[in-house]
Design an enzyme around this catalytic site. Sequence first.
Site, PDB file in Angstrom:
ATOM      1  CG  PHE A 233      -9.832  38.825 -85.165  1.00  0.00           C
ATOM      2  CD1 PHE A 233     -10.463  40.045 -84.938  1.00  0.00           C
ATOM      3  CD2 PHE A 233     -10.635  37.716 -85.401  1.00  0.00           C
ATOM      4  CE1 PHE A 233     -11.846  40.154 -84.947  1.00  0.00           C
ATOM      5  CE2 PHE A 233     -12.022  37.816 -85.407  1.00  0.00           C
ATOM      6  CZ  PHE A 233     -12.622  39.042 -85.186  1.00  0.00           C
TER       7      PHE A 233
ATOM      8  CB  SER B  78     -19.890  42.385 -87.163  1.00  0.00           C
ATOM      9  OG  SER B  78     -19.289  41.102 -87.125  1.00  0.00           O
TER      10      SER B  78
ATOM     11  NE  ARG C  24     -17.109  27.963 -84.009  1.00  0.00           N
ATOM     12  CZ  ARG C  24     -16.664  28.540 -85.106  1.00  0.00           C
ATOM     13  NH1 ARG C  24     -16.632  29.848 -85.193  1.00  0.00           N
ATOM     14  NH2 ARG C  24     -16.252  27.828 -86.139  1.00  0.00           N
TER      15      ARG C  24
ATOM     16  N   GLY D 198       2.000  34.389 -71.531  1.00  0.00           N
ATOM     17  CA  GLY D 198       2.325  35.602 -72.272  1.00  0.00           C
ATOM     18  C   GLY D 198       2.713  35.169 -73.676  1.00  0.00           C
TER      19      GLY D 198
ATOM     20  CE1 TYR E 185      -6.839  38.594 -73.997  1.00  0.00           C
ATOM     21  CE2 TYR E 185      -4.621  38.972 -74.808  1.00  0.00           C
ATOM     22  CZ  TYR E 185      -5.887  38.435 -74.969  1.00  0.00           C
ATOM     23  OH  TYR E 185      -6.195  37.725 -76.098  1.00  0.00           O
TER      24      TYR E 185
ATOM     25  CG  LEU F  74       0.916  27.595 -77.339  1.00  0.00           C
ATOM     26  CD1 LEU F  74       0.435  28.549 -76.251  1.00  0.00           C
ATOM     27  CD2 LEU F  74       2.444  27.517 -77.336  1.00  0.00           C
TER      28      LEU F  74
HETATM   29  C1  LIG Z   1       2.414  41.372 -80.535  1.00  0.00           C
HETATM   30  C2  LIG Z   1       1.348  40.400 -80.304  1.00  0.00           C
HETATM   31  C3  LIG Z   1       1.652  39.051 -80.724  1.00  0.00           C
HETATM   32  C4  LIG Z   1       1.440  37.925 -80.072  1.00  0.00           C
HETATM   33  C5  LIG Z   1       0.914  37.502 -78.780  1.00  0.00           C
HETATM   34  C6  LIG Z   1       1.048  38.451 -77.734  1.00  0.00           C
HETATM   35  C7  LIG Z   1       0.553  38.430 -76.508  1.00  0.00           C
HETATM   36  C8  LIG Z   1       0.123  37.353 -75.617  1.00  0.00           C
HETATM   37  C9  LIG Z   1      -1.307  37.227 -75.425  1.00  0.00           C
HETATM   38  C10 LIG Z   1      -1.827  36.416 -76.517  1.00  0.00           C
HETATM   39  C11 LIG Z   1      -2.999  35.789 -76.430  1.00  0.00           C
HETATM   40  C12 LIG Z   1      -3.414  34.953 -77.506  1.00  0.00           C
HETATM   41  C13 LIG Z   1      -4.615  34.453 -77.536  1.00  0.00           C
HETATM   42  C14 LIG Z   1      -5.100  33.623 -78.642  1.00  0.00           C
HETATM   43  O1  LIG Z   1      -6.184  33.190 -78.553  1.00  0.00           O
HETATM   44  S1  LIG Z   1      -4.116  33.265 -79.994  1.00  0.00           S
HETATM   45  C15 LIG Z   1      -5.017  32.039 -80.921  1.00  0.00           C
HETATM   46  C16 LIG Z   1      -5.186  32.502 -82.272  1.00  0.00           C
HETATM   47  N1  LIG Z   1      -5.667  31.404 -83.087  1.00  0.00           N
HETATM   48  C17 LIG Z   1      -6.797  31.464 -83.756  1.00  0.00           C
HETATM   49  O2  LIG Z   1      -7.495  32.466 -83.765  1.00  0.00           O
HETATM   50  C18 LIG Z   1      -7.165  30.225 -84.523  1.00  0.00           C
HETATM   51  C19 LIG Z   1      -8.619  30.139 -84.921  1.00  0.00           C
HETATM   52  N2  LIG Z   1      -9.098  31.362 -85.585  1.00  0.00           N
HETATM   53  C20 LIG Z   1      -9.972  31.359 -86.632  1.00  0.00           C
HETATM   54  O3  LIG Z   1     -10.396  30.333 -87.110  1.00  0.00           O
HETATM   55  C21 LIG Z   1     -10.427  32.699 -87.173  1.00  0.00           C
HETATM   56  O4  LIG Z   1      -9.413  33.639 -87.004  1.00  0.00           O
HETATM   57  C22 LIG Z   1     -11.725  33.211 -86.473  1.00  0.00           C
HETATM   58  C23 LIG Z   1     -12.134  34.531 -87.138  1.00  0.00           C
HETATM   59  C24 LIG Z   1     -11.529  33.424 -84.961  1.00  0.00           C
HETATM   60  C25 LIG Z   1     -12.876  32.219 -86.612  1.00  0.00           C
HETATM   61  O5  LIG Z   1     -13.002  31.751 -87.938  1.00  0.00           O
HETATM   62  P1  LIG Z   1     -14.466  31.568 -88.637  1.00  0.00           P
HETATM   63  O6  LIG Z   1     -14.197  30.985 -89.988  1.00  0.00           O
HETATM   64  O7  LIG Z   1     -15.363  30.879 -87.733  1.00  0.00           O
HETATM   65  O8  LIG Z   1     -14.974  33.050 -88.716  1.00  0.00           O
HETATM   66  P2  LIG Z   1     -15.205  34.039 -89.960  1.00  0.00           P
HETATM   67  O9  LIG Z   1     -16.441  33.615 -90.663  1.00  0.00           O
HETATM   68  O10 LIG Z   1     -13.971  34.221 -90.761  1.00  0.00           O
HETATM   69  O11 LIG Z   1     -15.480  35.408 -89.172  1.00  0.00           O
HETATM   70  C26 LIG Z   1     -16.511  35.508 -88.187  1.00  0.00           C
HETATM   71  C27 LIG Z   1     -16.837  36.984 -88.006  1.00  0.00           C
HETATM   72  O12 LIG Z   1     -15.676  37.671 -87.553  1.00  0.00           O
HETATM   73  C28 LIG Z   1     -15.338  38.728 -88.470  1.00  0.00           C
HETATM   74  N3  LIG Z   1     -13.879  38.846 -88.529  1.00  0.00           N
HETATM   75  C29 LIG Z   1     -13.003  37.890 -88.870  1.00  0.00           C
HETATM   76  N4  LIG Z   1     -11.752  38.368 -88.849  1.00  0.00           N
HETATM   77  C30 LIG Z   1     -11.855  39.677 -88.499  1.00  0.00           C
HETATM   78  C31 LIG Z   1     -10.883  40.727 -88.326  1.00  0.00           C
HETATM   79  N5  LIG Z   1      -9.582  40.526 -88.479  1.00  0.00           N
HETATM   80  N6  LIG Z   1     -11.335  41.946 -87.980  1.00  0.00           N
HETATM   81  C32 LIG Z   1     -12.661  42.180 -87.792  1.00  0.00           C
HETATM   82  N7  LIG Z   1     -13.630  41.210 -87.939  1.00  0.00           N
HETATM   83  C33 LIG Z   1     -13.220  39.987 -88.291  1.00  0.00           C
HETATM   84  C34 LIG Z   1     -15.913  38.253 -89.779  1.00  0.00           C
HETATM   85  O13 LIG Z   1     -16.084  39.343 -90.677  1.00  0.00           O
HETATM   86  C35 LIG Z   1     -17.217  37.627 -89.318  1.00  0.00           C
HETATM   87  O14 LIG Z   1     -18.173  38.630 -89.014  1.00  0.00           O
HETATM   88  P3  LIG Z   1     -19.352  39.010 -90.058  1.00  0.00           P
HETATM   89  O15 LIG Z   1     -18.655  39.567 -91.281  1.00  0.00           O
HETATM   90  O16 LIG Z   1     -20.103  37.760 -90.351  1.00  0.00           O
HETATM   91  O17 LIG Z   1     -20.141  40.041 -89.340  1.00  0.00           O
HETATM   92  N1  LIG Z   2       0.726  31.850 -78.636  1.00  0.00           N
HETATM   93  C1  LIG Z   2       0.564  32.771 -77.691  1.00  0.00           C
HETATM   94  O1  LIG Z   2       1.321  33.751 -77.591  1.00  0.00           O
HETATM   95  C2  LIG Z   2      -0.524  32.635 -76.706  1.00  0.00           C
HETATM   96  C3  LIG Z   2      -1.527  31.693 -76.826  1.00  0.00           C
HETATM   97  N2  LIG Z   2      -2.483  31.625 -75.859  1.00  0.00           N
HETATM   98  C4  LIG Z   2      -3.507  30.594 -75.901  1.00  0.00           C
HETATM   99  O2  LIG Z   2      -2.905  29.365 -76.222  1.00  0.00           O
HETATM  100  C5  LIG Z   2      -3.833  28.527 -76.887  1.00  0.00           C
HETATM  101  C6  LIG Z   2      -3.231  27.992 -78.162  1.00  0.00           C
HETATM  102  O3  LIG Z   2      -2.927  29.071 -79.033  1.00  0.00           O
HETATM  103  P1  LIG Z   2      -1.832  28.933 -80.188  1.00  0.00           P
HETATM  104  O4  LIG Z   2      -1.306  27.573 -80.194  1.00  0.00           O
HETATM  105  O5  LIG Z   2      -0.912  30.074 -80.053  1.00  0.00           O
HETATM  106  O6  LIG Z   2      -2.709  29.222 -81.475  1.00  0.00           O
HETATM  107  P2  LIG Z   2      -3.310  28.231 -82.602  1.00  0.00           P
HETATM  108  O7  LIG Z   2      -4.071  29.098 -83.536  1.00  0.00           O
HETATM  109  O8  LIG Z   2      -2.218  27.400 -83.162  1.00  0.00           O
HETATM  110  O9  LIG Z   2      -4.279  27.286 -81.785  1.00  0.00           O
HETATM  111  C7  LIG Z   2      -5.666  27.439 -81.719  1.00  0.00           C
HETATM  112  C8  LIG Z   2      -6.284  26.086 -81.949  1.00  0.00           C
HETATM  113  O10 LIG Z   2      -7.691  26.177 -81.690  1.00  0.00           O
HETATM  114  C9  LIG Z   2      -8.352  25.366 -82.639  1.00  0.00           C
HETATM  115  N3  LIG Z   2      -9.720  25.869 -82.822  1.00  0.00           N
HETATM  116  C10 LIG Z   2     -10.103  27.098 -83.235  1.00  0.00           C
HETATM  117  N4  LIG Z   2     -11.423  27.165 -83.338  1.00  0.00           N
HETATM  118  C11 LIG Z   2     -11.903  25.956 -82.968  1.00  0.00           C
HETATM  119  C12 LIG Z   2     -13.204  25.406 -82.861  1.00  0.00           C
HETATM  120  N5  LIG Z   2     -14.295  26.133 -83.164  1.00  0.00           N
HETATM  121  N6  LIG Z   2     -13.327  24.125 -82.439  1.00  0.00           N
HETATM  122  C13 LIG Z   2     -12.242  23.386 -82.133  1.00  0.00           C
HETATM  123  N7  LIG Z   2     -10.982  23.860 -82.214  1.00  0.00           N
HETATM  124  C14 LIG Z   2     -10.812  25.122 -82.634  1.00  0.00           C
HETATM  125  C15 LIG Z   2      -7.539  25.495 -83.920  1.00  0.00           C
HETATM  126  O11 LIG Z   2      -7.682  24.344 -84.760  1.00  0.00           O
HETATM  127  P3  LIG Z   2      -8.684  24.294 -86.033  1.00  0.00           P
HETATM  128  O12 LIG Z   2      -8.422  25.503 -86.828  1.00  0.00           O
HETATM  129  O13 LIG Z   2      -8.349  22.989 -86.661  1.00  0.00           O
HETATM  130  O14 LIG Z   2     -10.075  24.278 -85.436  1.00  0.00           O
HETATM  131  C16 LIG Z   2      -6.123  25.576 -83.378  1.00  0.00           C
HETATM  132  O15 LIG Z   2      -5.530  24.304 -83.341  1.00  0.00           O
HETATM  133  C17 LIG Z   2      -5.089  29.363 -77.077  1.00  0.00           C
HETATM  134  O16 LIG Z   2      -5.981  29.124 -76.019  1.00  0.00           O
HETATM  135  C18 LIG Z   2      -4.564  30.779 -76.968  1.00  0.00           C
HETATM  136  O17 LIG Z   2      -5.552  31.667 -76.537  1.00  0.00           O
HETATM  137  C19 LIG Z   2      -2.507  32.450 -74.782  1.00  0.00           C
HETATM  138  C20 LIG Z   2      -1.555  33.400 -74.649  1.00  0.00           C
HETATM  139  C21 LIG Z   2      -0.470  33.550 -75.570  1.00  0.00           C
END
Ligand SMILES: CC/C=C\C/C=C\CC/C=C/C=C/C(=O)SCCNC(=O)CCNC(=O)[C@H](O)C(C)(C)COP(=O)(O)OP(=O)(O)OC[C@H]1O[C@@H](n2cnc3c(N)ncnc32)[C@H](O)[C@@H]1OP(=O)(O)O
Ligand SMILES: NC(=O)C1=CN([C@@H]2O[C@H](COP(=O)(O)OP(=O)(O)OC[C@H]3O[C@@H](n4cnc5c(N)ncnc54)[C@H](OP(=O)(O)O)[C@@H]3O)[C@@H](O)[C@H]2O)C=CC1
Length: 323
Positions: free
Chosen positions: A137, A145, A107, A229, A187, A59
């Site tokens: 996730f 944890s 962060r 959503g 949510y 997005l």
């Molecule tokens: C049907 C549903 C489908 C779709 C959508 C539906 C509904 C609409 C509402 C949606 C809302 C969406 C919101 C969003 O935010 S979507 C955005 C998603 N994008 C991302 O998450 C991108 C960035 N994410 C990451 O980089 C990683 O996933 C993470 C884990 C968030 C951060 O990475 P980092 O490298 O910093 O962290 P780690 O060292 O890997 O892990 C840290 C810590 O967390 C534990 N961990 C990691 N993954 C899991 C897991 N799956 N389950 C449990 N625990 C997890 C990991 O073990 C580490 O803990 P320790 O072991 O150190 O204790």
């Molecule tokens: N797609 C969906 O259905 C929905 C999405 N949202 C929200 O929309 C937004 C975008 O999500 P979406 O595009 O789907 O998912 P993405 O995973 O594509 O986007 C998440 C972005 O956050 C960046 N990011 C993660 N951690 C860090 C960090 N520590 N510092 C800087 N940047 C970081 C990632 O880049 P990098 O890994 O390079 O750091 C990535 O570009 C989020 O706020 C999500 O909560 C809300 C509801 C629904």
Amino acid sequence: LTLLSQQFSQTESWFHRSAGLQSGSAPHSQLFPPAEGVMLPPESFKNRVVFITGGGTGLGRAMATVLSQLGAQCVIASRKLDVLQQTAEDICSRTGNKVHALQCDVRDPQAVSHCVDQMTSLTGLPDVIINNAAGNFICPSERLSPNAWKSITDIVLNGTAFVTLELGKRLIQDQRGASFLAITTIYAESGSGFVAPSASAKAGVEALYKSLAAEWGRYGHRFNIIQPGPIKTKGAFSRLDPTGKFEKGMIDRIPTGRLGTPAELANLAAYLSSDYASWISGAVMRFDGGEYVSMAGEFNDLRRVTPDQWKMMEAMIRSTKGS
Ligand SMILES: CC/C=C\C/C=C\CC/C=C/C=C/C(=O)SCCNC(=O)CCNC(=O)[C@H](O)C(C)(C)COP(=O)(O)OP(=O)(O)OC[C@H]1O[C@@H](n2cnc3c(N)ncnc32)[C@H](O)[C@@H]1OP(=O)(O)O
Ligand SMILES: NC(=O)C1=CN([C@@H]2O[C@H](COP(=O)(O)OP(=O)(O)OC[C@H]3O[C@@H](n4cnc5c(N)ncnc54)[C@H](OP(=O)(O)O)[C@@H]3O)[C@@H](O)[C@H]2O)C=CC1
């Protein structure tokens, strides 16, 4: 009950087959086609600088694309510089407007401050700030944890606060107005099991933005929130629907019968960040095809009841007259 539920699923699959649909949308979604063009007039963001966290993917990338098409100079920031640079190149080659890629882990408040220093030399302070970066996730809360909790809440709540405070203070110092937008989710309002850290952090972001909308209007700053959503992005769906099995159930409960699109979200974000929305501050815009109200209403599952079943039930209810 078993008979009823068999009837329901037969009706449902007929519905899908007869419309020749790909899995992923309901027949009535044809009544809600997504408009993919850019909504605002060309050059609505000419001479404007836009800063988007998480702008390299999903997005964030879609919002950067639309704002760049509207004439903005965009700065996109996140952890993965290679991804950001590729996105910046792609957008710039399409729109002809500059897109800058800056590495920043939101962060880390020092990294945020350094990123803002770099942006200041490249473009000056931004006119529009979009806090979009997030981590999430699905996980039963008893399996989380402390570090898992921290990893999500640090990105979403602390990251948004660090970016907003760093930029807000500098803009106030320079006596410059700006539009701040946060991307939360539906949510944030209801809470949700299995994503408790994300729900808690997004609710915190909403409280922060509503607070600052009240406090910093006097500095020329607007603060708004979009609650999307489900919109299919790799980042979200790989972490929230890893098997792909939840998507259909989700679509079934969305009254408009389909997922949202990144382009639709980007048009809304552009509008809220534009001069056309200069009287909108402290607003929370739900953007979900009706999913939130559909999940909330006690009797909404009765959508599945067929006309014949209604006939039968109505007769049963009417037969109670006088009892
Ligand atoms: C049907 C549903 C489908 C779709 C959508 C539906 C509904 C609409 C509402 C949606 C809302 C969406 C919101 C969003 O935010 S979507 C955005 C998603 N994008 C991302 O998450 C991108 C960035 N994410 C990451 O980089 C990683 O996933 C993470 C884990 C968030 C951060 O990475 P980092 O490298 O910093 O962290 P780690 O060292 O890997 O892990 C840290 C810590 O967390 C534990 N961990 C990691 N993954 C899991 C897991 N799956 N389950 C449990 N625990 C997890 C990991 O073990 C580490 O803990 P320790 O072991 O150190 O204790
Ligand atoms: N797609 C969906 O259905 C929905 C999405 N949202 C929200 O929309 C937004 C975008 O999500 P979406 O595009 O789907 O998912 P993405 O995973 O594509 O986007 C998440 C972005 O956050 C960046 N990011 C993660 N951690 C860090 C960090 N520590 N510092 C800087 N940047 C970081 C990632 O880049 P990098 O890994 O390079 O750091 C990535 O570009 C989020 O706020 C999500 O909560 C809300 C509801 C629904």
